[in-house]
Design a protein around this motif. Structure first.
Motif, PDB file in Angstrom:
ATOM      1  N   LEU A  60       0.881  -1.280   0.212  1.00 31.11           N
ATOM      2  CA  LEU A  60       0.144   0.135   0.146  1.00 31.11           C
ATOM      3  C   LEU A  60       1.063   1.111  -0.090  1.00 31.11           C
ATOM      4  O   LEU A  60       1.817   1.419   0.950  1.00 31.11           O
ATOM      5  CB  LEU A  60      -0.752  -0.028   1.228  1.00 31.11           C
ATOM      6  N   LEU A  61       0.806   2.109  -0.945  1.00 34.03           N
ATOM      7  CA  LEU A  61       1.297   3.490  -1.031  1.00 34.03           C
ATOM      8  C   LEU A  61       0.601   4.250  -0.329  1.00 34.03           C
ATOM      9  O   LEU A  61      -0.744   4.616  -0.766  1.00 34.03           O
ATOM     10  CB  LEU A  61       1.897   3.619  -2.620  1.00 34.03           C
ATOM     11  N   ILE A  62       1.363   5.050   0.345  1.00 34.23           N
ATOM     12  CA  ILE A  62       0.439   6.311   1.021  1.00 34.23           C
ATOM     13  C   ILE A  62       1.222   7.644   0.747  1.00 34.23           C
ATOM     14  O   ILE A  62       2.387   7.940   0.708  1.00 34.23           O
ATOM     15  CB  ILE A  62       0.240   6.131   2.466  1.00 34.23           C
ATOM     16  N   ASN A  63       0.436   8.654   0.356  1.00 32.97           N
ATOM     17  CA  ASN A  63       0.890  10.109  -0.154  1.00 32.97           C
ATOM     18  C   ASN A  63       1.112  10.694   1.460  1.00 32.97           C
ATOM     19  O   ASN A  63      -0.223  10.696   2.220  1.00 32.97           O
ATOM     20  CB  ASN A  63      -0.135  10.934  -0.890  1.00 32.97           C
ATOM     21  N   SER A  64       2.160  10.939   2.002  1.00 37.24           N
ATOM     22  CA  SER A  64       2.244  11.793   3.212  1.00 37.24           C
ATOM     23  C   SER A  64       1.691  13.051   3.553  1.00 37.24           C
ATOM     24  O   SER A  64       1.569  13.263   4.699  1.00 37.24           O
ATOM     25  CB  SER A  64       3.982  11.866   3.736  1.00 37.24           C
ATOM     26  N   GLU A  65       1.455  13.689   2.384  1.00 41.77           N
ATOM     27  CA  GLU A  65       0.816  14.826   2.383  1.00 41.77           C
ATOM     28  C   GLU A  65      -0.899  14.984   2.278  1.00 41.77           C
ATOM     29  O   GLU A  65      -1.388  15.692   3.227  1.00 41.77           O
ATOM     30  CB  GLU A  65       1.183  15.897   1.165  1.00 41.77           C
ATOM     31  N   THR A  66      -1.258  13.981   1.747  1.00 34.23           N
ATOM     32  CA  THR A  66      -2.851  13.904   1.337  1.00 34.23           C
ATOM     33  C   THR A  66      -3.421  12.581   2.165  1.00 34.23           C
ATOM     34  O   THR A  66      -4.670  12.665   2.243  1.00 34.23           O
ATOM     35  CB  THR A  66      -3.119  13.778  -0.002  1.00 34.23           C
ATOM     36  N   SER A  67      -2.488  11.880   2.474  1.00 34.81           N
ATOM     37  CA  SER A  67      -2.838  10.554   3.214  1.00 34.81           C
ATOM     38  C   SER A  67      -3.832   9.785   2.012  1.00 34.81           C
ATOM     39  O   SER A  67      -4.559   8.916   2.334  1.00 34.81           O
ATOM     40  CB  SER A  67      -3.676  10.545   4.215  1.00 34.81           C
ATOM     41  N   GLU A  68      -3.546   9.921   0.519  1.00 33.30           N
ATOM     42  CA  GLU A  68      -4.126   8.975  -0.169  1.00 33.30           C
ATOM     43  C   GLU A  68      -3.434   7.785  -0.244  1.00 33.30           C
ATOM     44  O   GLU A  68      -2.192   7.842  -0.594  1.00 33.30           O
ATOM     45  CB  GLU A  68      -4.305   9.888  -1.446  1.00 33.30           C
ATOM     46  N   VAL A  69      -4.172   6.851  -0.579  1.00 31.08           N
ATOM     47  CA  VAL A  69      -3.599   5.539  -0.714  1.00 31.08           C
ATOM     48  C   VAL A  69      -3.785   4.642  -1.657  1.00 31.08           C
ATOM     49  O   VAL A  69      -4.843   4.789  -2.556  1.00 31.08           O
ATOM     50  CB  VAL A  69      -4.311   4.517   0.666  1.00 31.08           C
ATOM     51  N   LYS A  70      -2.850   3.841  -2.235  1.00 29.66           N
ATOM     52  CA  LYS A  70      -3.011   3.032  -3.573  1.00 29.66           C
ATOM     53  C   LYS A  70      -2.675   1.626  -3.223  1.00 29.66           C
ATOM     54  O   LYS A  70      -1.690   1.218  -2.792  1.00 29.66           O
ATOM     55  CB  LYS A  70      -2.175   3.731  -4.735  1.00 29.66           C
TER      56      LYS A  70
END
Length: 283
Positions: free
Chosen positions: A162-172
């Motif tokens: 799971l990848l997470i954007n540390s700025e937006t907390s969007e997950v892929k």
């Protein structure tokens, strides 16, 4: 500075149709038994991408999927199917791919900034609070259900995938290399990570895709909240509707217990997870 991109057997192809002629290849992002993932840039528009190069072995399985006359390596096929239909931001997008006799290449979106959830948790002290866990679980449960609706059984939903954007907390959700086509009949082999495998596989040697996915989501949620895998005692506590995490809400405890049911028929159905009261809590 770009580094020399990989080529099978080390030769440099002159064919302009070869996929690497359309990208510059930079730093290595990850490496494992599957192959190597590199950071890259698409030449036509400088889009940042992730390029996955996978050598084929005798164990590389190929399958047929609709609209493709030739069998494809299973990882490519499953990623294509998971992307088929309206874009789902929670599932990594396959931008390009190419299959060759001794290797295959996948070009995937590369969200920036991002890191896998295991590194993200480590930077946040090893556990996440309930609000952050809820935000992540909402996205992962949606991604898992969409994959199943599109006929894809990911089979390896875990922190590292799971990848997470540390700025937006969007997950892929990434990496379909351990997956399979979703079917209604039971599976007898488990190629995902053992710590996330469902108990029925260890008891009976068989399991079903959707029920196994729900279990893996329960393990994921537990690990995010507790920083470790559930012990037998933890699972017994959940069965008795108790939680070992101090301060965890009643709804959170209830969802963990519903996902980590040892009897798969009693496990919360994948399509009902996001309707659970825990996701209705206003924070």
């Amino acid at each position: 500075m770009a580094v020399q991109h990989p080529h099978p057997r080390g030769e440099t192809p002159v064919d302009a149709d070869y996929i690497f002629s359309h990208y510059t290849i930079g730093d290595e992002l990850g490496k494992g038994g599957f192959g190597v993932v590199y950071e890259g840039r698409r030449l036509e528009d400088d889009l940042k991408v992730a390029v996955k190069y996978v050598p084929k072995t005798d164990d590389t399985e190929c399958i047929f999927i609709p609209d493709h006359p030739k069998p494809l390596p299973k990882e490519i096929a499953l990623t294509i199917l998971a992307n088929k239909g309206p874009i789902v931001p929670e599932v990594i997008r396959l931008l390009d791919w190419q299959d060759h006799p001794d290797h295959f290449v996948m070009v995937l979106e590369c969200p920036s900034p991002s890191e896998n959830l295991r590194k993200f948790m480590r930077r946040h002290g090893g556990t996440l609070d309930e609000e952050k866990t809820r935000h992540i679980m909402r996205q992962v449960a949606h991604a898992a259900n969409v994959c199943c609706l599109r006929g894809v059984f990911h089979r390896d939903i875990k922190l590292a995938n799971l990848l997470i954007n540390s700025e937006t907390s969007e997950v892929k959700l990434i990496d379909f290399g351990c997956g399979d086509m979703l079917r209604s009949s039971p599976y007898r082999l488990y190629s995902g990570t053992a710590d996330y495998s469902p108990p029925e596989y260890h008891v009976r040697g068989t399991y079903y895709g959707r029920q196994a996915t729900a279990w893996s989501l329960g393990i994921l949620m537990f690990v995010m909240l507790h920083g470790d895998l559930p012990s037998d005692h933890d699972l017994l506590q959940l069965k008795q509707k108790r939680c070992s995490k101090p301060g965890l809400s009643t709804e959170g405890c209830d969802l963990l217990g519903a996902l980590l049911q040892d009897k798969p028929r009693r496990r919360l159905a994948l399509g009902l997870i996001l309707h659970h009261n825990w996701f209705k809590v206003v924070t």
